[in-house]
Motif scaffolding. Sequence first.
Motif, PDB file in Angstrom:
ATOM      1  N   THR A   8       0.808  -1.218   0.000  1.00  0.00           N
ATOM      2  CA  THR A   8       0.000   0.000   0.000  1.00  0.00           C
ATOM      3  C   THR A   8       0.840   1.266   0.000  1.00  0.00           C
ATOM      4  O   THR A   8       0.302   2.353  -0.226  1.00  0.00           O
ATOM      5  N   LEU A   9       2.147   1.158   0.205  1.00  0.00           N
ATOM      6  CA  LEU A   9       2.980   2.360   0.233  1.00  0.00           C
ATOM      7  C   LEU A   9       3.031   3.069  -1.112  1.00  0.00           C
ATOM      8  O   LEU A   9       2.967   4.298  -1.163  1.00  0.00           O
ATOM      9  N   GLY A  35       6.578   6.982  -6.564  1.00  0.00           N
ATOM     10  CA  GLY A  35       6.328   6.205  -5.348  1.00  0.00           C
ATOM     11  C   GLY A  35       7.063   4.881  -5.362  1.00  0.00           C
ATOM     12  O   GLY A  35       7.564   4.426  -4.326  1.00  0.00           O
ATOM     13  N   GLY A  36       7.137   4.234  -6.531  1.00  0.00           N
ATOM     14  CA  GLY A  36       7.886   2.982  -6.655  1.00  0.00           C
ATOM     15  C   GLY A  36       9.369   3.182  -6.434  1.00  0.00           C
ATOM     16  O   GLY A  36      10.028   2.369  -5.767  1.00  0.00           O
ATOM     17  N   VAL A  40      11.557   1.431  -3.454  1.00  0.00           N
ATOM     18  CA  VAL A  40      12.776   0.660  -3.728  1.00  0.00           C
ATOM     19  C   VAL A  40      13.953   1.235  -2.942  1.00  0.00           C
ATOM     20  O   VAL A  40      14.765   0.490  -2.380  1.00  0.00           O
ATOM     21  N   GLY A  41      14.037   2.554  -2.869  1.00  0.00           N
ATOM     22  CA  GLY A  41      15.107   3.176  -2.084  1.00  0.00           C
ATOM     23  C   GLY A  41      15.006   2.846  -0.609  1.00  0.00           C
ATOM     24  O   GLY A  41      16.012   2.541   0.050  1.00  0.00           O
ATOM     25  N   ILE A  42      13.796   2.894  -0.076  1.00  0.00           N
ATOM     26  CA  ILE A  42      13.591   2.557   1.336  1.00  0.00           C
ATOM     27  C   ILE A  42      13.958   1.098   1.594  1.00  0.00           C
ATOM     28  O   ILE A  42      14.605   0.773   2.594  1.00  0.00           O
ATOM     29  N   LEU A  43      13.571   0.215   0.679  1.00  0.00           N
ATOM     30  CA  LEU A  43      13.902  -1.204   0.857  1.00  0.00           C
ATOM     31  C   LEU A  43      15.402  -1.455   0.754  1.00  0.00           C
ATOM     32  O   LEU A  43      15.954  -2.281   1.486  1.00  0.00           O
ATOM     33  N   CYS A  44      16.081  -0.735  -0.129  1.00  0.00           N
ATOM     34  CA  CYS A  44      17.541  -0.892  -0.242  1.00  0.00           C
ATOM     35  C   CYS A  44      18.247  -0.405   1.018  1.00  0.00           C
ATOM     36  O   CYS A  44      19.201  -1.035   1.485  1.00  0.00           O
ATOM     37  N   LEU A  76      13.854  10.031   5.802  1.00  0.00           N
ATOM     38  CA  LEU A  76      14.106  11.197   4.957  1.00  0.00           C
ATOM     39  C   LEU A  76      14.202  10.869   3.471  1.00  0.00           C
ATOM     40  O   LEU A  76      14.197  11.788   2.645  1.00  0.00           O
ATOM     41  N   PHE A  77      14.293   9.600   3.106  1.00  0.00           N
ATOM     42  CA  PHE A  77      14.441   9.253   1.690  1.00  0.00           C
ATOM     43  C   PHE A  77      13.265   9.709   0.829  1.00  0.00           C
ATOM     44  O   PHE A  77      13.488  10.211  -0.284  1.00  0.00           O
ATOM     45  N   PRO A  78      12.003   9.587   1.282  1.00  0.00           N
ATOM     46  CA  PRO A  78      10.905  10.105   0.449  1.00  0.00           C
ATOM     47  C   PRO A  78      11.022  11.607   0.190  1.00  0.00           C
ATOM     48  O   PRO A  78      10.772  12.068  -0.930  1.00  0.00           O
TER      49      PRO A  78
END
Length: 131
Positions: A8-9, A35-36, A40-44, A76-78
């Motif tokens: 849902t993110l 958003g994708g 992906v950045g948050i997951l990395c 802070l990545f978003p």
Amino acid sequence: YIKVMTLTLVPLFAINGWVIFRRLRLNLPEHFILGGITLVGILCISLLFVPGYLLERTVWANFSYLKLPLLAAIVLFPAWTYRTASRGKYSFAGFLWRAILLMLLLLLEMMFLLGVIGHLFTANSTLEIIL
């Protein structure tokens, strides 16, 4: 419930970004791409916790010093992603309040979704959301 929350993110980032960052003049599918990229950045960044955790348990006990900067990077990545996409469109103050609003909306929406998911998948007959 983490898989549902992760899936849902991207729509939440896309819809919130589309509403808040109107001056970018991006259409909704472009916000889904943004958003994708954010997800992906948050997951990395999150993947850096795994080797750190393993090192902390075996040879390097000082990984706890890196946990706070990694958590800050995840939060802070978003804002960094949207700052990169909106370069030159907003002043710093204009971008700052939009980024804070984006993060607050995401936090409230995720809390609401967790409450709904918890209600649906448990035997509770009442829905209680703690704000």
